[in-house]
Design an enzyme around this catalytic site. Structure first.
Site, PDB file in Angstrom:
ATOM      1  N   THR A  28       0.846  -1.199   0.000  1.00  0.00           N
ATOM      2  CA  THR A  28       0.000   0.000   0.000  1.00  0.00           C
ATOM      3  C   THR A  28       0.881   1.249   0.000  1.00  0.00           C
ATOM      4  O   THR A  28       1.951   1.257   0.603  1.00  0.00           O
ATOM      5  CB  THR A  28      -0.880   0.005   1.271  1.00  0.00           C
ATOM      6  OG1 THR A  28      -1.698  -1.164   1.264  1.00  0.00           O
ATOM      7  CG2 THR A  28      -1.782   1.237   1.329  1.00  0.00           C
ATOM      8  N   ALA A  83       8.007   1.511   2.248  1.00  0.00           N
ATOM      9  CA  ALA A  83       8.370   1.638   3.664  1.00  0.00           C
ATOM     10  C   ALA A  83       8.454   3.113   4.016  1.00  0.00           C
ATOM     11  O   ALA A  83       8.691   3.962   3.144  1.00  0.00           O
ATOM     12  CB  ALA A  83       9.710   0.958   3.932  1.00  0.00           C
ATOM     13  N   GLU A 103      -0.558  -5.404   5.853  1.00  0.00           N
ATOM     14  CA  GLU A 103       0.767  -5.508   5.215  1.00  0.00           C
ATOM     15  C   GLU A 103       1.596  -6.595   5.898  1.00  0.00           C
ATOM     16  O   GLU A 103       2.260  -7.402   5.229  1.00  0.00           O
ATOM     17  CB  GLU A 103       1.489  -4.155   5.283  1.00  0.00           C
ATOM     18  CG  GLU A 103       0.832  -3.110   4.394  1.00  0.00           C
ATOM     19  CD  GLU A 103       1.417  -1.718   4.541  1.00  0.00           C
ATOM     20  OE1 GLU A 103       1.198  -0.914   3.642  1.00  0.00           O
ATOM     21  OE2 GLU A 103       2.072  -1.418   5.556  1.00  0.00           O
TER      22      GLU A 103
END
Ligand code: 5RP
Length: 223
Positions: A28, A83, A103
């Site tokens: 995402t 990240a 995630e």
């Protein structure tokens, strides 16, 4: 190149990790959105994806990529995600997009975690980015006190003036001022606190490889 172009560069580079014939795990965020756009160009080579958020699911489906439930499929060969920070061992802070729980679930179901990031995400020690923690709302006040005892300042993430509600119906604490010198121990400890759904330190589900976008192009770092 600006940050948006770097994200597009690493999103494109991640295509070389997609295994033909295999369902891909998809993370995402704005970097992953570039990957999804690139993935659409080779969608005929894969059966589809397992997604880590409603937002990624909507984008995948809009581009004609079938989305499977995690429970419908077995182990995934590869998971591609961004990240908020990544250190020299592949440990990460994630959850800036509030999708950390799903995630971590999809990462745990995958053999290989491919992190895609621009070079601003690379750090020596995790912790500059406020740590996202998904929590059960009734535990909020106590968890804020527990983080304060570790030197952290925790605030409930807001959206449109009210607490943000995650895809799982929970809230997010953003915690600054923490010492994350030992990410694995920290993740292990905080994951035990009642009311914590998921802590945004990814040390147990760390990256296996990072495609880092910078001025000289994409650098591949294996951990
Ligand atoms: C979402 C995440 C994202 O991977 C992280 O926030 C990075 O996002 P972006 O690619 O937009 O910088 O963990 O929960």
């Amino acid at each position: 190149m600006n940050q948006d172009q770097l994200k597009a560069l690493v999103g494109q580079a991640a295509l070389s990790y997609v295994v033909p014939g295999e369902i891909i795990g998809v993370g995402t965020g704005s970097t992953v959105n570039k990957f999804i756009d690139a993935l659409a160009t080779i969608k005929d080579r894969i059966p589809g994806a397992v997604s880590s958020s409603e937002a990624s699911t909507a984008r995948l489906k809009a581009l004609g990529i079938p989305v499977f439930q995690a429970n419908e499929v077995g182990e995934l060969a590869v998971y591609v995600d961004g990240a908020d920070e990544i250190d020299g061992q592949g440990n990460m802070i994630k959850g800036g997009g509030a999708a950390l729980t799903r995630e971590k679930i999809v990462a745990a179901q995958s053999r290989r975690f491919v992190c895609i990031a621009d070079e601003s995400k690379r750090v020596a020690v995790l912790g500059r980015f406020p740590l996202p923690v998904e929590i059960i709302p009734m535990a909020t006040t106590r968890l804020i006190r527990q983080f304060a005892a570790l030197g952290g300042q925790a605030a409930v993430r807001q959206k449109d003036g009210v607490p943000l509600v995650t895809d799982n119906g929970q809230h997010i604490l953003d915690v600054s001022g923490l010492n994350l010198q030992d990410p694995r121990q920290f993740e292990s400890d905080v994951s035990q606190w009642p009311g914590v759904v998921t802590v945004g330190v990814f040390a147990f589900q760390k990256a296996d490889v990072c495609l880092l976008g910078g001025a000289s192009g994409v650098t591949t770092i294996e951990y």
